[in-house]
Write a protein that holds these residues in place. Sequence first.
Motif, PDB file in Angstrom:
ATOM      1  N   ILE A 191      -0.158  13.061  -1.442  1.00  0.00           N
ATOM      2  CA  ILE A 191      -0.066  12.720  -0.024  1.00  0.00           C
ATOM      3  C   ILE A 191      -0.121  11.211   0.178  1.00  0.00           C
ATOM      4  O   ILE A 191       0.623  10.650   0.999  1.00  0.00           O
ATOM      5  CB  ILE A 191      -1.178  13.442   0.768  1.00  0.00           C
ATOM      6  CG1 ILE A 191      -0.855  14.943   0.849  1.00  0.00           C
ATOM      7  CG2 ILE A 191      -1.322  12.855   2.169  1.00  0.00           C
ATOM      8  CD1 ILE A 191      -1.948  15.778   1.461  1.00  0.00           C
TER       9      ILE A 191
ATOM     10  N   ILE B  89       2.391  16.232   4.584  1.00  0.00           N
ATOM     11  CA  ILE B  89       1.199  15.453   4.938  1.00  0.00           C
ATOM     12  C   ILE B  89       0.378  16.179   6.003  1.00  0.00           C
ATOM     13  O   ILE B  89      -0.856  16.228   5.933  1.00  0.00           O
ATOM     14  CB  ILE B  89       1.612  14.051   5.431  1.00  0.00           C
ATOM     15  CG1 ILE B  89       2.205  13.230   4.276  1.00  0.00           C
ATOM     16  CG2 ILE B  89       0.419  13.314   6.044  1.00  0.00           C
ATOM     17  CD1 ILE B  89       2.865  11.935   4.723  1.00  0.00           C
TER      18      ILE B  89
ATOM     19  N   ARG C 261       2.808   8.973   1.930  1.00  0.00           N
ATOM     20  CA  ARG C 261       2.565   8.026   3.027  1.00  0.00           C
ATOM     21  C   ARG C 261       3.167   6.653   2.724  1.00  0.00           C
ATOM     22  O   ARG C 261       3.708   5.976   3.615  1.00  0.00           O
ATOM     23  CB  ARG C 261       1.066   7.881   3.296  1.00  0.00           C
ATOM     24  CG  ARG C 261       0.388   9.125   3.868  1.00  0.00           C
ATOM     25  CD  ARG C 261      -1.078   8.852   4.133  1.00  0.00           C
ATOM     26  NE  ARG C 261      -1.802  10.045   4.498  1.00  0.00           N
ATOM     27  CZ  ARG C 261      -1.838  10.577   5.714  1.00  0.00           C
ATOM     28  NH1 ARG C 261      -1.167   9.985   6.701  1.00  0.00           N
ATOM     29  NH2 ARG C 261      -2.533  11.673   5.955  1.00  0.00           N
TER      30      ARG C 261
END
Length: 299
Positions: free
Chosen positions: A9, A31, A13
């Motif tokens: 994750i 996410i 990002r």
Amino acid sequence: MNSTPTQIIDHLRQEIEQMPAALQAAAKYIIDYPGDFGLDPIRTTATRIGVSSNVLVRLAQRMGFDGFEAFRTPFRNALVTDRESDLGQDWLTALQSEDTFGTFQAKLVQNEQNVVTRSLRLMKLEGVREAIQYMNTSHRCFVTATRASYALAYYFSYTGRMAHPGIQLVPRHVGSATDDLLDADQQDCLIAITVHPYSADTIQSMRIAKQQGLRLILISDSDVIAPGVEPDVAFTVSTRALHPFSCFTGAMAVLECLLGHLFDAGGDAARQRLEAYQKAREDTGAYWQPSKPPKLRRT
């Protein structure tokens, strides 16, 4: 390759702004809904996002995975582990009803569970707070142990130094831990791991550390192991085993909790160090990657 949901994750990002629109949508869904992503098959996930299944395959490859299943597996495994306590102990009861070998396996398993549970139950919250504070505020945090316990010290130092660069394993270079503590002072701390029969080298290291003003964190099967050894924080662990040597699963569980707190306290700086370490390993070919079969050309 990032292999835990948190790492994946974090990677998503960082990469999402450079992705095409369809990949951005898929990344945002993962996410926002990591649990659903871990459970649902590729077609269900694609339908919920509003993209084709191929988009998820492309995203998996962009993240360094061979395909969708490899990409989803860490999320699925995390869900299974998180729900383990809800699954009951029927499997253990089944082992106990097996032959002699199965019955003994059940006893071994039950002992391991008991050792870990007791060690964590004895891990008082105030002691954890103090230990993390000592480690985070220390210039250097030495970790020492000998013989079988040395494996625990090595693991903790190897992993923990990504959260706290000042963590150092001693002894180094097959020397003595006391050699590495000669210039230690009040700005440092020492984590010592020893269980009965207690290591004379480790006890000597703890005595020197206290003489020089270091904070001392002890992980042992007793908080009173020798005269002149007075730890600032002591984590008492169970080492009961059904074989002739001490069981270390309880001590490992305590160390894992401390590592979790260290990385949490380290925040973005710890995350960046971990990412830099992972990238360095990938760039130098430290991790084995399965070779992909060559694509066949159509004639």
